[in-house]
Design an enzyme around this catalytic site. Structure first.
Site, short mmCIF file in Angstrom:
data_model
loop_
_atom_site.label_atom_id
_atom_site.label_comp_id
_atom_site.label_asym_id
_atom_site.label_seq_id
_atom_site.Cartn_x
_atom_site.Cartn_y
_atom_site.Cartn_z
N GLU A 14 0.85 -1.19 0.00
CA GLU A 14 0.00 0.00 0.00
C GLU A 14 0.89 1.24 0.00
O GLU A 14 1.88 1.30 0.73
CB GLU A 14 -0.90 0.01 1.24
CG GLU A 14 -1.81 1.24 1.27
CD GLU A 14 -2.82 1.16 2.39
OE1 GLU A 14 -3.65 0.24 2.41
OE2 GLU A 14 -2.77 2.05 3.27
N ALA A 121 -19.86 1.76 3.47
CA ALA A 121 -19.07 1.21 2.36
C ALA A 121 -19.93 0.24 1.54
O ALA A 121 -19.82 0.19 0.31
CB ALA A 121 -17.84 0.49 2.91
N TYR A 142 -11.73 -5.31 10.16
CA TYR A 142 -11.06 -4.91 11.41
C TYR A 142 -11.00 -6.08 12.39
O TYR A 142 -12.00 -6.36 13.08
CB TYR A 142 -11.86 -3.73 12.03
CG TYR A 142 -11.98 -2.59 11.05
CD1 TYR A 142 -11.05 -1.56 11.03
CD2 TYR A 142 -12.99 -2.58 10.06
CE1 TYR A 142 -11.12 -0.54 10.09
CE2 TYR A 142 -13.07 -1.58 9.11
CZ TYR A 142 -12.13 -0.56 9.13
OH TYR A 142 -12.19 0.44 8.18
N LYS A 162 -21.20 -6.43 3.37
CA LYS A 162 -20.32 -5.87 2.33
C LYS A 162 -19.95 -6.97 1.32
O LYS A 162 -19.88 -6.72 0.12
CB LYS A 162 -19.04 -5.29 2.96
CG LYS A 162 -19.27 -4.05 3.77
CD LYS A 162 -18.02 -3.17 3.87
CE LYS A 162 -17.08 -3.54 4.97
NZ LYS A 162 -16.07 -2.50 5.27
#
Ligand code: FAD
Length: 296
Positions: A14, A121, A142, A162
């Site tokens: 990232e 999201a 998480y 999600k």
């Protein structure tokens, strides 16, 4: 029911858009130095406060794909975006050949009024999938639950929503205690979440970063980790070596235990990515028999 899977763990990086032109040049140098590490992908973060996603995140992601032939993932946050803005971004990504998005709600800033088009999201994920089924979507998760969630069960239920909305893989928040990741992964499997869960690992390599982690972390900091930060606080070389060794130790354990992938928070430093790669890349060549337990 038990299922066996043979697969290799992925390794991805990232990076974040720097704030100045000078640091942008530094990022481009770092990306050149990361190229021969052949990561499975490099993701580029976005900022909810930053209005020019096109001029930062998308530009860097395009550079990664075109110049370095490494697949890139664009982080896209929903909280302050209207459908019209998202339409424009998706069209732009299509045109630039970027097919992968990490769809987020994004961090919230009470002083900025939110868009009413996307609350979570999951709303953005469903919208993108409807817009074009061929986008590959990642979502955040998480292991120690999202700070706004009152309990883990509720958080995992929302995570499942999600995935049902179209997330193809999950990338975790950083963590320093692998046991908490394993417990989380098992809860996800039991909840019927079948997509790959990539473990987000951040090597802590300097004092400023260590102090920020201690001040702001919403994750547990094991005693062994805190001891490193304390003992080497005034010895930058030792802190860097010990921080890298801690991250390498986490990665060795995770890959050995059959994690789907490691997502390395590089902080735009190619040297960190290279040190981790050099110490661990042979592990990523081995396939793993990963045992999944499902309650079906
Ligand atoms: P959501 O999935 O929407 O969850 C937010 C909260 O709402 C959680 O508590 C969740 O349990 C709850 N929730 C979700 N759906 C529902 C529902 N239907 N009903 C009720 N409650 C619900 N931030 C940035 O600004 N830019 C970045 O580039 C960025 N990259 C990230 C990358 C990774 C891998 C991770 C883990 C985080 C990243 N973040 C980034 C931070 C992230 O935006 C924040 O943690 C944010 O607070 C939550 O985003 P989310 O997409 O996880 O939100």
């Amino acid at each position: 029911m038990k299922r066996l899977e043979n697969k290799k763990a992925s390794l991805s990086f990232e990076v974040f858009p720097p704030s100045s032109k000078a640091t942008m040049a530094g990022l481009y140098t770092s990306l050149s130095q990361m190229e021969d590490l052949r990561p499975d992908f490099i993701s580029v973060t976005c900022s909810n406060k930053q209005l020019s996603l096109k001029e930062s995140t998308v530009k860097i992601a395009t550079h990664i794909q075109k110049k370095h032939q490494v697949p890139s993932i664009v982080h896209l946050s929903a909280a302050y975006s209207s459908k019209a803005e998202v339409n424009q971004i998706l069209g732009d990504l299509h045109q630039k050949g970027i097919q992968s998005i990490l769809a987020l709600r994004g961090d919230l800033y009470p002083e900025i009024p939110r868009s009413t088009d996307f609350r979570y999201a999951g709303d953005l994920i469903a919208y993108i999938k409807e817009w074009d089924q061929s986008f590959s979507i990642s979502a955040a998760c998480y292991p120690e639950r999202h700070p706004e969630s009152s309990n883990t069960l509720e958080d995992i239920q929302h995570l499942r929503e999600k995935v049902n909305a179209g997330a193809d893989q999950l990338i975790t928040q950083l963590f320093f205690d692998n046991e908490l990741f394993y417990q989380f992964q098992e809860k996800c499997w039991l909840a019927g979440i079948e997509v790959p869960i990539l473990a987000g690992i951040m090597p802590v390599v300097n004092k400023r970063q260590a102090e920020r982690i201690v001040r702001t972390a919403s994750v547990q900091l094991p005693q062994k980790f805190l001891a490193i930060l304390e003992k080497y606080a005034d010895n930058p070389v030792a802190l860097r070596d010990a921080g890298l060794a801690y991250a390498i130790d986490q990665i060795v354990d995770l890959v050995t235990q059959g994690v789907s992938g490691i997502h390395l928070y590089t902080m735009n430093q190619a040297g960190i990515a290279r040190s981790i790669y050099t110490a661990t890349h042979s592990l990523f060549e081995s396939t793993t028999n990963q045992e999944k337990v499902s309650i079906l």
